[in-house]
Design an enzyme around this catalytic site. Structure first.
Site, PDB file in Angstrom:
ATOM      1  N   CYS A 103      34.125  10.249 -10.098  1.00 13.37           N
ATOM      2  CA  CYS A 103      34.140   9.145  -9.122  1.00 13.37           C
ATOM      3  C   CYS A 103      34.610   7.827  -9.735  1.00 13.37           C
ATOM      4  CB  CYS A 103      32.760   8.963  -8.507  1.00 13.37           C
ATOM      5  SG  CYS A 103      32.099  10.477  -7.822  1.00 13.37           S
ATOM      6  N   HIS A 118      31.863   2.163  -5.744  1.00 10.88           N
ATOM      7  CA  HIS A 118      32.047   3.556  -5.327  1.00 10.88           C
ATOM      8  C   HIS A 118      31.095   3.825  -4.156  1.00 10.88           C
ATOM      9  CE1 HIS A 118      32.186   7.775  -5.108  1.00 10.88           C
ATOM     10  NE2 HIS A 118      31.072   7.998  -5.757  1.00 10.88           N
ATOM     11  N   ASN A 157      31.154  10.162   0.808  1.00  9.45           N
ATOM     12  CA  ASN A 157      31.526   9.941  -0.586  1.00  9.45           C
ATOM     13  C   ASN A 157      32.813  10.717  -0.879  1.00  9.45           C
ATOM     14  OD1 ASN A 157      31.780  10.093  -3.359  1.00  9.45           O
ATOM     15  ND2 ASN A 157      29.620  10.524  -3.751  1.00  9.45           N
TER      16      ASN A 157
HETATM   17  N1  ACO Z   1      18.243  16.789   5.220  1.00  8.82           N
HETATM   18  C1  ACO Z   1      16.907  16.880   5.275  1.00  8.82           C
HETATM   19  N2  ACO Z   1      16.138  17.001   4.196  1.00  8.82           N
HETATM   20  C2  ACO Z   1      16.751  17.044   3.000  1.00  8.82           C
HETATM   21  C3  ACO Z   1      18.141  16.978   2.866  1.00  8.82           C
HETATM   22  C4  ACO Z   1      18.904  16.847   4.041  1.00  8.82           C
HETATM   23  N3  ACO Z   1      20.248  16.763   4.025  1.00  8.82           N
HETATM   24  N4  ACO Z   1      18.465  17.037   1.560  1.00  8.82           N
HETATM   25  C5  ACO Z   1      17.320  17.151   0.888  1.00  8.82           C
HETATM   26  N5  ACO Z   1      16.287  17.151   1.757  1.00  8.82           N
HETATM   27  C6  ACO Z   1      14.858  17.272   1.472  1.00  8.82           C
HETATM   28  C7  ACO Z   1      14.581  17.979   0.174  1.00  8.82           C
HETATM   29  O1  ACO Z   1      14.622  19.393   0.341  1.00  8.82           O
HETATM   30  C8  ACO Z   1      13.214  17.490  -0.155  1.00  8.82           C
HETATM   31  O2  ACO Z   1      12.278  18.227   0.614  1.00  8.82           O
HETATM   32  P1  ACO Z   1      10.875  18.668  -0.030  1.00  8.82           P
HETATM   33  O3  ACO Z   1      10.173  17.390  -0.361  1.00  8.82           O
HETATM   34  O4  ACO Z   1      10.260  19.442   1.075  1.00  8.82           O
HETATM   35  O5  ACO Z   1      11.234  19.463  -1.245  1.00  8.82           O
HETATM   36  C9  ACO Z   1      13.218  16.056   0.385  1.00  8.82           C
HETATM   37  O6  ACO Z   1      14.313  15.978   1.320  1.00  8.82           O
HETATM   38  C10 ACO Z   1      13.408  15.034  -0.673  1.00  8.82           C
HETATM   39  O7  ACO Z   1      14.473  15.455  -1.516  1.00  8.82           O
HETATM   40  P2  ACO Z   1      15.044  14.550  -2.649  1.00  8.82           P
HETATM   41  O8  ACO Z   1      16.182  15.224  -3.328  1.00  8.82           O
HETATM   42  O9  ACO Z   1      13.882  14.101  -3.489  1.00  8.82           O
HETATM   43  O10 ACO Z   1      15.575  13.347  -1.775  1.00  8.82           O
HETATM   44  P3  ACO Z   1      15.928  11.899  -2.230  1.00  8.82           P
HETATM   45  O11 ACO Z   1      15.042  10.948  -1.550  1.00  8.82           O
HETATM   46  O12 ACO Z   1      16.075  11.809  -3.709  1.00  8.82           O
HETATM   47  O13 ACO Z   1      17.373  11.730  -1.599  1.00  8.82           O
HETATM   48  C11 ACO Z   1      19.673  11.852  -2.279  1.00  8.82           C
HETATM   49  C12 ACO Z   1      18.405  12.634  -1.965  1.00  8.82           C
HETATM   50  C13 ACO Z   1      20.109  11.110  -1.040  1.00  8.82           C
HETATM   51  C14 ACO Z   1      20.777  12.807  -2.717  1.00  8.82           C
HETATM   52  C15 ACO Z   1      19.322  10.857  -3.418  1.00  8.82           C
HETATM   53  O14 ACO Z   1      18.726  11.521  -4.496  1.00  8.82           O
HETATM   54  C16 ACO Z   1      20.493  10.117  -3.890  1.00  8.82           C
HETATM   55  O15 ACO Z   1      20.967   9.231  -3.226  1.00  8.82           O
HETATM   56  N6  ACO Z   1      20.971  10.438  -5.084  1.00  8.82           N
HETATM   57  C17 ACO Z   1      22.163   9.839  -5.606  1.00  8.82           C
HETATM   58  C18 ACO Z   1      23.140  10.876  -5.731  1.00  8.82           C
HETATM   59  C19 ACO Z   1      24.430  10.608  -5.019  1.00  8.82           C
HETATM   60  O16 ACO Z   1      24.643   9.726  -4.223  1.00  8.82           O
HETATM   61  N7  ACO Z   1      25.313  11.459  -5.376  1.00  8.82           N
HETATM   62  C20 ACO Z   1      26.584  11.416  -4.826  1.00  8.82           C
HETATM   63  C21 ACO Z   1      27.464  12.178  -5.683  1.00  8.82           C
HETATM   64  S1  ACO Z   1      27.500  11.594  -7.264  1.00  8.82           S
HETATM   65  C22 ACO Z   1      28.385  10.273  -7.258  1.00  8.82           C
HETATM   66  O17 ACO Z   1      29.210  10.047  -6.446  1.00  8.82           O
HETATM   67  C23 ACO Z   1      28.016   9.415  -8.328  1.00  8.82           C
END
Ligand code: ACO
Length: 334
Positions: free
Chosen positions: A112, A261, A291
């Site tokens: 990215c 980004h 993204n």
């Molecule tokens: N819909 C509903 N529930 C979901 C989804 C979804 N799409 N995805 C995950 N969940 C659930 C999980 O299963 C979990 O459930 P559980 O508690 O029953 O196990 C719960 O939501 C929480 O999951 P987490 O992974 O802890 O969710 P989090 O609050 O961390 O959010 C996210 C996830 C949005 C991916 C976050 O970690 C984030 O923003 N990370 C940054 C990563 C990113 O943006 N990457 C992009 C690519 S990398 C880049 O471009 C740099």
């Protein structure tokens, strides 16, 4: 500081629009979860177009905006983690599409952060004699490496391409690349993984083949440690922009825009709080595009230029972070 001027930009956004409601028909998710966690409502996915085609279309528009002839391009660098071929490079295919016969061409993978790395590289090449015009293309078909049964990743990504033609700024031009800060943290490589080819040939036994370095079991599909990436992104985005401002000897309050980004609005807002900047200068377009990896920053820049929002003389910080892990920021005067 480098004498660099963006003289033309262009983007290709595929037509297939996938809403959060449509995602909820294929995995257990909903609009409220996706919007509140990421700021994403829609993403565009390839309607079947390959990466090279999206990049070539973006490049054609950038070329038209610049007013220069394809034969005047000296170098083409394509940033992508989703090329169609290991060889030829996407850059060579785009050279052929444009008839840019005088350019040397290569692809570059900084995930990215690709566009920020490429802009830094362009500044350095432009400071040497014989290179006057560089085409940077960021083209990503992330849908090829997304597992559409994994709700934790499939809702995040979109496809798209964007291109910029950068030239050596002339005496009297206010345009310049004021500073860049690039870096990588290879020890976080396992936080964001998509595997390339397997190690196999007729003269090696299966039990001799090394296990995957990252214990990644999903092959070419993206595996992501979401919360680790989140923390890295907030820290690296804010630190690299503040370092770039210090290097450029300007105050954060002198920036007209910050174009980060477009991974996730929560990352961008948390980084903005760390930098203590006015949220109004932050550009956020993940709502419509998701993204798009290295294409996300130039897609925003192109949109701002076409809308007349970005004006000559404006100071802009761009910031990338992603797989590798890689990060980088650049500050330029448009
Ligand atoms: N819909 C509903 N529930 C979901 C989804 C979804 N799409 N995805 C995950 N969940 C659930 C999980 O299963 C979990 O459930 P559980 O508690 O029953 O196990 C719960 O939501 C929480 O999951 P987490 O992974 O802890 O969710 P989090 O609050 O961390 O959010 C996210 C996830 C949005 C991916 C976050 O970690 C984030 O923003 N990370 C940054 C990563 C990113 O943006 N990457 C992009 C690519 S990398 C880049 O471009 C740099």
């Amino acid at each position: 500081m480098f004498d660099l001027k963006i003289i033309g930009t262009g983007s290709f956004i595929p037509e297939t629009l996938v809403t959060n409601e449509m995602m909820a028909t294929i995995v257990d998710t909903n609009d409220e979860w996706i919007t509140s966690r990421t700021g994403i409502s829609n993403r565009r996915l390839s309607s079947g177009e390959p990466t090279w085609y999206m990049g070539a279309e973006a490049a054609r528009k950038a070329l038209a905006a610049s007013g220069i002839d394809a034969l005047a391009i000296d170098m083409i660098v394509v940033t992508t983690i989703t090329p169609d071929y290991y060889t030829p490079s996407t850059a060579c295919i785009i050279q052929d599409e444009l008839g840019a016969k005088n350019a040397f061409c290569f692809d570059m993978n900084a995930a990215c952060t690709g566009f920020v790395y490429a802009l830094d590289m362009a500044g350095r090449y432009l400071s040497t004699p014989g290179i006057n015009n560089i085409l940077i293309v960021a083209s990503e078909n992330i849908s090829k490496i997304v597992d559409y049964s994994d709700r934790s990743t499939c809702v995040l990504f979109g496809d798209g391409a964007s291109a910029a033609i950068v030239s050596r700024a002339q005496p009297g031009d206010s345009s310049a690349l004021l500073s860049t800060v690039l870096g990588a943290e290879g020890d976080g490589g396992g936080f964001l993984v998509s595997r390339a080819l397997d190690l196999k040939h007729p003269f090696v036994a299966d039990d001799k083949i090394w296990p995957d370095r990252f214990n990644h079991t999903a092959g070419h599909f993206i595996g992501m440690a979401g919360q680790d990436v989140y923390k890295f992104a907030v820290r690296s985005m804010s630190d690299s922009i503040m370092k770039a401002a210090e290097k450029a000897n300007i105050g954060m309050d002198e920036l007209h825009y910050i174009v980060p980004h477009q991974a996730n609005s929560r990352i961008v807002e948390a980084a903005a709080r760390r930098m203590k900047v006015d949220p109004a200068i932050l550009i956020q377009r993940m709502q419509d595009f998701g993204n798009t990896s290295s294409a996300s920053i130039p897609i925003c820049l192109d949109e701002m230029i076409r809308e007349g929002k970005l004006k000559r003389g404006d100071k802009v910080a761009i910031s990338g972070f992603g797989g590798g892990l890689t990060y980088g920021a650049a500050i330029f005067v448009y």
